[in-house]
Design an enzyme around this catalytic site. Structure first.
Site, PDB file in Angstrom:
ATOM      1  N   TYR A 109       0.863  -1.181   0.000  1.00 18.20           N
ATOM      2  CA  TYR A 109       0.000   0.000   0.000  1.00 18.20           C
ATOM      3  C   TYR A 109       0.900   1.231   0.000  1.00 18.20           C
ATOM      4  O   TYR A 109       1.884   1.285   0.741  1.00 18.20           O
ATOM      5  CB  TYR A 109      -0.887   0.027   1.257  1.00 18.20           C
ATOM      6  CG  TYR A 109      -1.682   1.308   1.375  1.00 18.20           C
ATOM      7  CD1 TYR A 109      -2.968   1.397   0.854  1.00 18.20           C
ATOM      8  CD2 TYR A 109      -1.118   2.440   1.968  1.00 18.20           C
ATOM      9  CE1 TYR A 109      -3.682   2.586   0.941  1.00 18.20           C
ATOM     10  CE2 TYR A 109      -1.832   3.629   2.051  1.00 18.20           C
ATOM     11  CZ  TYR A 109      -3.107   3.688   1.532  1.00 18.20           C
ATOM     12  OH  TYR A 109      -3.810   4.864   1.604  1.00 18.20           O
ATOM     13  N   GLU A 197      -3.776   7.494  -3.721  1.00 15.82           N
ATOM     14  CA  GLU A 197      -3.683   6.189  -3.080  1.00 15.82           C
ATOM     15  C   GLU A 197      -3.380   5.121  -4.119  1.00 15.82           C
ATOM     16  O   GLU A 197      -4.083   5.001  -5.114  1.00 15.82           O
ATOM     17  CB  GLU A 197      -5.017   5.890  -2.394  1.00 15.82           C
ATOM     18  CG  GLU A 197      -4.968   4.714  -1.470  1.00 15.82           C
ATOM     19  CD  GLU A 197      -6.285   4.522  -0.732  1.00 15.82           C
ATOM     20  OE1 GLU A 197      -7.319   4.367  -1.403  1.00 15.82           O
ATOM     21  OE2 GLU A 197      -6.258   4.541   0.506  1.00 15.82           O
TER      22      GLU A 197
END
Ligand code: ADP
Ligand code: MG
Length: 390
Positions: A109, A197
């Protein structure tokens, strides 16, 4: 403003960030064509909606033939995809992104957010990629790595290496990670991004030829900076936005749809929030947030009423005005115009205070229309809730 995954990938590619080859398609034929152009024998067909969690909801399909590409596109386009981020009504899929399937070795991530406490862009990374980062933060907060960027000097190489090391990247992947993080930071700064993101950032390829690649990207932009970001505003997909919200912004109204049944028309964002709180406190559910702003002309009030009433759930409208720059007599005149021109059938609860309040109340009282008046916000909210509860 949000954009689709494929638009975020195109943007990242323009900053030399590695993304899989892909193409956009609005129907099965275009999807097959895109797959043919990409080449290879394995593709991923991905529903493009402004919400995450598509993988778990069946919106990301890995396929092994052109026929399957067409079938996957056919089944996705025109359907409503329900993910944990869309709400039960889901989002209508109008396009799919077809891309080369990667051989994934590991998923990470990587996010860039504005940390309001430090007032700085902060890198957030985790070795637990591909999953819900909120869940990781809850269950194993030690697996979330944070690095604050000093705006005066920007993101430094050593910071990127620190983050990369902390999530377990090493060897040949290290320089790739540094380059990739700096490129995303540059993109964020240049394009007025509020939140970027990447989930997953993946290590792909064979053991002797490992590469970092962005497999999913979500971007959110600063609405107040869109005036200087033409290439970004061109990416706007109005189909993803609530038509009432789009219409409201065209009239200078700040409207956000909610899921209750008490419509709200208020001046000032703070008072609007307080009105939603008061309704909730009395056991009701607001249907929307709406700030008519200062200097609300009768036309603006009429537009506000119309937009609120476009929501079929609305059973009554709470009007809460504390007039400073506004004038209660304008608001009252606007409400009467709206009542007559829109043939309003739901009860209107009106609380007026501030500039020209006496004139405003007089106009309402003399109109002969059945407004329900209230002296203060608390009684206004209580009356609205009592009405919807019958
Ligand atoms: P979402 O976050 O909305 O679920 P993603 O784009 O992250 O959608 O896709 C979900 C999962 O599908 C990823 O975590 C990854 O494992 C897999 N995936 C996505 N794109 C590819 C790709 N190009 N090649 C192989 N697997 C992929
Ligand atoms: Mg994802």
């Amino acid at each position: 403003m949000n954009i689709h995954e494929y638009q975020a990938k195109e943007l990242l590619q323009s900053f030399a960030v590695p993304v899989p080859a892909g193409g956009i398609a609005f129907n099965a034929t275009q999807a097959r064509q895109a797959a043919e152009e990409i080449g290879g024998s394995r593709w991923v067909v991905k529903a493009q909606i402004h919400a995450g969690g598509r993988g778990k909801a069946g919106g990301v399909k890995v396929v092994n033939s052109l026929d399957e590409v067409g079938k996957a596109a056919d089944s996705l386009i025109g359907s409503r995809l329900v993910t944990h981020q869309t709400g039960p009504e889901g989002s209508l899929v109008q396009r799919v992104w077809v891309e080369q399937a990667s051989q994934i070795r590991q998923e990470f991530y990587l996010g860039f957010v504005i940390d309001r406490a430090s007032q700085r862009i902060t890198v957030i990374a985790s070795s637990e990629g591909g999953m819900d980062i909120e869940e990781v933060a809850k269950v194993s907060p030690e697996k979330i790595i944070k690095e604050v960027i000093d705006p005066a000097i920007g993101l430094r190489d050593f910071q990127c290496r620190k983050v990369a090391t902390a999530i377990g990247l090493k060897g040949k992947l290290m320089p790739q990670a540094v380059k990739l993080m700096k490129a995303i930071y540059r993109c964020m700064r240049d394009k007025d991004v509020l939140q970027a993101e990447v989930n997953p950032l993946a290590v792909v390829g064979s053991a002797d030829d490992e590469k970092l690649m962005v497999l999913d990207a979500k971007f959110n932009f600063d609405d107040n900076a869109l005036y200087r970001q033409r290439t970004i505003t061109e990416m706007r997909d109005l189909g993803e936005e609530d038509p009432k919200e789009v219409e409201a912004s065209g009239h200078g109204l700040n409207y956000i749809a909610l899921d209750g049944n008490i419509g709200c028309i208020v001046n000032g964002a703070g008072l609007a929030m307080a009105s939603l709180d008061a309704i909730t406190l009395h056991g009701g559910r607001p249907a929307n947030f709406l700030d008519v702003g200062g200097g609300a002309s009768p036309e603006k009030v009429t537009n506000a009423c119309r937009i609120v009433l476009e929501d079929p759930n609305v059973k009554c409208i709470l009007v809460n005005i504390f007039a400073g720059i506004n004038r209660c007599d304008w608001i009252a005149t606007g409400l009467i115009q709206a009542y007559e021109s829109l043939k309003i059938k739901v009860p209107l609860i009106v609380r007026l205070a501030g500039t020209n309040v006496e004139e405003g109340r007089k106009i309402l009282a003399e109109s002969g229309l059945s407004f329900i008046t209230a002296e203060n916000l608390d009684t206004a909210a209580a009356k609205a809730v009592a009405i919807v509860k019958g």
